[in-house]
Design an enzyme around this catalytic site. Structure first.
Site, PDB file in Angstrom:
ATOM      1  N   ASP A 256       0.964  -1.157   0.053  1.00 31.87           N
ATOM      2  CA  ASP A 256      -0.069  -0.008   0.180  1.00 31.87           C
ATOM      3  C   ASP A 256       1.052   1.206   0.035  1.00 31.87           C
ATOM      4  O   ASP A 256       1.929   1.160   0.463  1.00 31.87           O
ATOM      5  CB  ASP A 256      -0.769   0.093   1.161  1.00 31.87           C
ATOM      6  CG  ASP A 256      -1.682   1.146   1.205  1.00 31.87           C
ATOM      7  OD1 ASP A 256      -2.245   1.552   0.350  1.00 31.87           O
ATOM      8  OD2 ASP A 256      -2.089   1.492   2.246  1.00 31.87           O
TER       9      ASP A 256
ATOM     10  N   ASP B 106      -3.809  -2.510   5.842  1.00 32.40           N
ATOM     11  CA  ASP B 106      -4.138  -1.900   7.072  1.00 32.40           C
ATOM     12  C   ASP B 106      -5.711  -1.858   7.350  1.00 32.40           C
ATOM     13  O   ASP B 106      -6.271  -2.198   8.312  1.00 32.40           O
ATOM     14  CB  ASP B 106      -3.915  -0.403   7.450  1.00 32.40           C
ATOM     15  CG  ASP B 106      -4.176   0.266   6.271  1.00 32.40           C
ATOM     16  OD1 ASP B 106      -4.919   0.006   5.340  1.00 32.40           O
ATOM     17  OD2 ASP B 106      -3.922   1.578   6.555  1.00 32.40           O
TER      18      ASP B 106
ATOM     19  N   ASP C 267      -8.605  -4.939   2.883  1.00 27.21           N
ATOM     20  CA  ASP C 267      -7.175  -5.391   2.808  1.00 27.21           C
ATOM     21  C   ASP C 267      -7.197  -6.920   3.118  1.00 27.21           C
ATOM     22  O   ASP C 267      -6.451  -7.740   2.683  1.00 27.21           O
ATOM     23  CB  ASP C 267      -6.109  -4.630   3.337  1.00 27.21           C
ATOM     24  CG  ASP C 267      -5.992  -3.356   2.741  1.00 27.21           C
ATOM     25  OD1 ASP C 267      -6.068  -3.082   1.438  1.00 27.21           O
ATOM     26  OD2 ASP C 267      -5.626  -2.283   3.247  1.00 27.21           O
TER      27      ASP C 267
END
Length: 870
Positions: free
Chosen positions: A327, A607, A611
């Site tokens: 990410d 997070d 996800d």
């Protein structure tokens, strides 16, 4: 609850009161009915079950059978069986302890972020643990608050909520208390609902809790995760194969030796004892324990480096990673918008540096700060940001130049405002000053510049906006207007016109300082970093180029472009794509699986709740410890307590080192065990020759002693070797690579034959004088040769290089091993228990000399290998 219902209808249906909330009696009744507001966890196995599961290894089963049969056949020889049982129990207890330690680390992490909720109960405002919320509770929401459960918005005052943890959408959602036109609305469009695990970024409001715990949207995803399995790691598979192979070979060889001993005229009892001795020799009792401890040591190192590993073999899996899907926000970047550029008509574009900024820049940032609702509060030596990240960046810039909001409020008294909305893309605030009424307007440059009085520098300002936008900066413009009095008509067309342009500022979420070097190090080690983000393509591309992720010939694509691709098209193009922007949760899983289909070991960071499926699908999921949701942490194999990409690369280095150490340990232990087997098997074969009845060279107690002391102690020490200096110069291992690749199997075999041959020679030389002398010499040669051999195995470099002193634990193991060996030989009651004879100097020198031979042979082999490489 239906999104088409009005707020009042929902309140009545839930039997609550917006101003007074629930009564304590209602809370008690509903808690009994609905339970607590918490996610269920997968039911853990009992301590007894986890203990019993430690005995499912084929090697352990063979050992237990050998111990049981041995004591049934000859109850008088119970010491060997007892030692075997102690070894097995020790392994089982250690395995359970390590599992518990990993779970405790995660529990401690959960306690670090136990959220609270502000509620109205019995007509009073209270702060309670979010676990105690129940359906119908009235929750007060303010900027910075963590949404504790799902609920219907009852009141909204410019309320904006960041739902990226749930939907992946990075832009905060404007919330309303109005009923929607329909019920079947996608999650991201339910603007009159608030969801657990999201965060209020702006404004304030009130919500009524409609669902708790597993009934929340987060809970539904958690439920799906609990029902999905997790594949075993490569290391688990390889060690299982080794155990099965050794177990089968052990049974076959034992049967053969038993038959040979019977054929040579030995009695059934003696033949069986030889077979048991061989079983003990063939099975590396310390292997499972050593591997567990090596992995546990790796886990402890990771904790010190800001990573909590939930599953021991995950460290090794990360060591073989070839793709890291990361990410952007908070992992590659600081997750903190920062002002980096300013533009003033007189000065042009400048880098923003608070310590050297002039009065003109200070004034520019003052207007931006005054036209913001964000706040920056010093707290415990750090700055606490409250409000929209863009606005807090503006306020922080002024703070760094010495102008705080409380100080400015003494001169500028805020009165009226036109709140920001997404259609106008502006906000205006009125202030009463010593010079009269001042309005400050902040917003998108295109919009604000269009509302300004004609000025000669408009084209230059537009060009500056375009230049900064191309660098992926988020650009805002500010303008002012003087008034004699606050206008009665606070309409945008009346207020936000005839403005005087002041300047622009550009901000960005900057990359973490250490990430660029970490990505370069990963690339050098054959690991490719892929950026997956919910941000815009332009911003993601700029950051990716800055960090070295996006290189010439590679491209960035958006979520819609990815959706338009078939699986075949994605497979054909995936090697060229380094950045995925504006992605949805299902895209992340698809990207992970596409790389896995190419044969790569994939690590994934995340997070949010959205996800979690990708974290579960990846070979190793890395959840964020600071910003990560409990669902993400539960789905992950590893939790990064500093949310830092560089920690992942450090983990890769440790993982590779751990795998190296495990290979060294397997080489050391199996070559030692082959030596033991060959000693007994060789003696049985020679005994078939008429007149050459050698007897049994080593008893089961000797072999167990060697396996526990001169095998296991050095093996533990080898497992503590630091990673080789050049370990990140190597390419990642293939997912299908054999554990015995690169000649390890052949190396184990010839080194085992060497140790076995030397031990057998020592036994034959001593056996000519007496059986006990021969047995003692074999015992000494076998034990010491393995202690010497541990230095051969510790490194590919020469034993006489400077690296020989790099592992103090190995020297400690060597000293303890030699000391204990001397005690067994020369302390009378121990010598008697082990059937040892006190060797005279000549016999001792022969045994020690033969034990040192492996050092000479391996040194010659290493020298030949180095010369061939040159």
């Amino acid at each position: 609850m239906k999104t088409s219902q009005t707020a009042q209808e929902v309140i009545e249906e839930l039997g609550t009161d917006l101003s007074a909330g629930l009564t304590e009696q209602q809370v008690k009744e509903r808690t009994e009915r609905y339970g607590y507001n918490e996610l269920q966890e997968v039911k853990k196995d009992s301590l007894l079950k986890r203990f019993l599961l430690q005995f499912t290894d084929p090697l352990i089963i063979v050992l237990i059978l050998a111990a049981l049969i041995s004591i049934i056949v000859d109850p008088g020889e119970w010491i060997d069986s007892l030692i075997i049982v102690i070894v097995v129990l020790f392994n089982a207890i250690l395995g359970v302890v390590q599992e518990n330690n990993a779970e405790k680390s995660l529990e401690a992490l959960k306690k670090m972020s136990a959220p609270q909720a502000k509620v109205i109960r019995g007509g009073q405002k209270k702060v309670i643990p979010s676990r105690e919320l129940t359906v119908g509770d009235v929750v007060l929401l303010e900027a910075g608050d963590f949404i504790p459960s799902d609920g219907r918005i009852a009141e909204s005052f410019n309320l904006q909520i960041d739902e990226s943890a749930l939907t992946g959408e990075s832009v905060p959602v404007n919330k309303t208390s109005e009923a929607l036109g329909q019920d079947d609305v996608p999650l991201g469009d339910r603007k009159n609902m608030a969801f657990s695990s999201t965060v209020v970024t702006y404004g304030r409001g009130t919500m009524v809790v409609t669902a708790i715990g597993m009934e929340n949207e987060v809970g539904k995803i958690a439920g799906m995760l609990m029902n999905s399995g997790k594949e075993t790691t490569p290391l688990q598979n390889k060690l299982a194969q080794i155990s099965k192979t050794i177990g089968m070979l052990c049974l076959v060889i034992c049967a053969v030796v038993f038959g040979m001993e019977m054929f040579s005229g030995m009695g059934i009892l003696e033949a069986f004892k030889t077979a048991v001795a061989l079983a003990v020799a063939a099975i590396p009792e310390g292997l499972a324990t050593v591997v567990t401890i090596v992995l546990a040591l790796g886990v402890n190192k990771m904790v010190k480096c800001n990573a909590i590993v939930r599953k021991l073999p995950a460290v090794e899996t990360l060591g073989s990673a070839s793709i890291v899907c990361s990410d952007k926000t908070g992992t590659l970047t600081q997750n903190k918008m920062t002002v980096v550029k300013t533009y003033l008509p007189e000065a042009g574009i400048q880098d923003f540096k608070a310590e050297t900024a002039g009065t003109d820049v200070k004034e520019l940032m003052r207007w931006f700060t005054l036209c913001s609702d964000g706040e920056v509060i010093p707290e415990a030596g750090k700055l606490k940001m409250i409000g929209d990240p863009t606005e807090t960046a503006l306020v922080e810039a002024s703070y760094k130049m010495g102008e705080t909001k409380p100080e400015l409020a003494k001169t500028y008294v805020r009165s009226e405002e036109l709140a920001f909305d997404s259609s106008r893309k502006m906000m205006t605030v009125f202030y009463q000053t010593d010079d009269g009424i001042l309005s400050i307007t902040k917003g998108g440059p295109d919009i604000v510049l269009g509302r300004c009085e004609n000025f000669t520098g408009k084209a230059a300002a537009e060009e500056a906006n375009e230049t900064m936008a191309k660098d992926a900066l988020r650009v805002l413009a500010v303008a002012v207007r003087r008034w004699d009095a606050i206008p009665e008509n606070l309409d945008s067309e009346n207020v936000e016109n005839h403005l005087t342009f002041v300047g622009l500022c550009g901000m960005i979420d900057p990359p973490r300082d250490e990430v660029r070097d970490a990505i370069a190090q990963a690339k050098h080690g054959g690991i490719r970093t892929i950026m997956i983000t919910g941000d815009h393509v332009v911003t993601a591309t700029a950051i990716a180029k800055n960090l070295g992720i996006l290189e010439p010939g590679q491209k960035a694509i958006s979520g819609p472009e990815l959706s338009a691709m078939s699986d075949e098209e994605l497979e054909a193009q995936i090697e060229q794509i380094s950045v995925y922007a504006r992605v949805a949760p299902e895209h992340k899983v698809r990207i992970v699986k596409a790389w896995q289909d190419k044969g790569h070991v994939v690590a994934m960071t995340g997070d949010g709740v959205n996800d979690s499926p990708a974290l579960k699908a990846a070979d190793i999921g890395c959840a964020m410890g600071i910003t990560g949701t409990d669902v993400a942490k539960g789905a992950a194999d590893m939790v990064l307590t500093d949310d830092n990409f560089a920690t992942i690369i450090h983990a890769v280095r440790q993982g590779r080192g751990i795998y190296d150490n495990i290979r060294k340990d397997v080489q050391f232990l199996l070559s030692s065990n082959i030596g033991e087997v060959l000693t007994i098997f060789g003696a049985s074969c020679i005994s078939l020759i008429p007149g050459w009845n050698l007897g049994v060279p080593l008893m089961p107690v000797h072999l167990l002693w060697i396996n526990l002391i001169t095998d296991s102690l050095p093996a533990f020490a080898i497992g503590m070797e630091e990673p080789e200096p050049d370990i990140m110069n190597r390419k990642p291992r293939s997912k299908d690579e054999s554990f015995f690749a690169h000649g390890l199997g052949w190396t184990i075999a010839w080194q085992g034959v060497m140790i076995g041959t030397l031990t057998l020679i020592s036994y034959i030389l001593g056996n000519r004088d007496a059986h006990e002398i021969g047995m003692t010499m074999a015992f000494v040669t076998l034990a010491l040769s393995q202690l010497f051999h541990s230095f051969n195995v510790k490194s590919e470099h020469s034993i006489f290089s400077k690296q020989i002193f790099s592992n103090k634990y190995l020297w400690g193991a060597f000293a303890v091993g030699v000391g204990l060996q001397l005690l067994v030989m020369y302390v009378p009651f121990l010598a008697s228990a082990f059937s040892m004879a006190a060797l005279d100097p000549s016999h001792l020198m022969i045994a020690v000399g033969l034990a040192f031979v492996p050092v000479i042979v391996v040194e010659i082999t290493k020298l030949a290998h180095r010369m061939s490489q040159r």
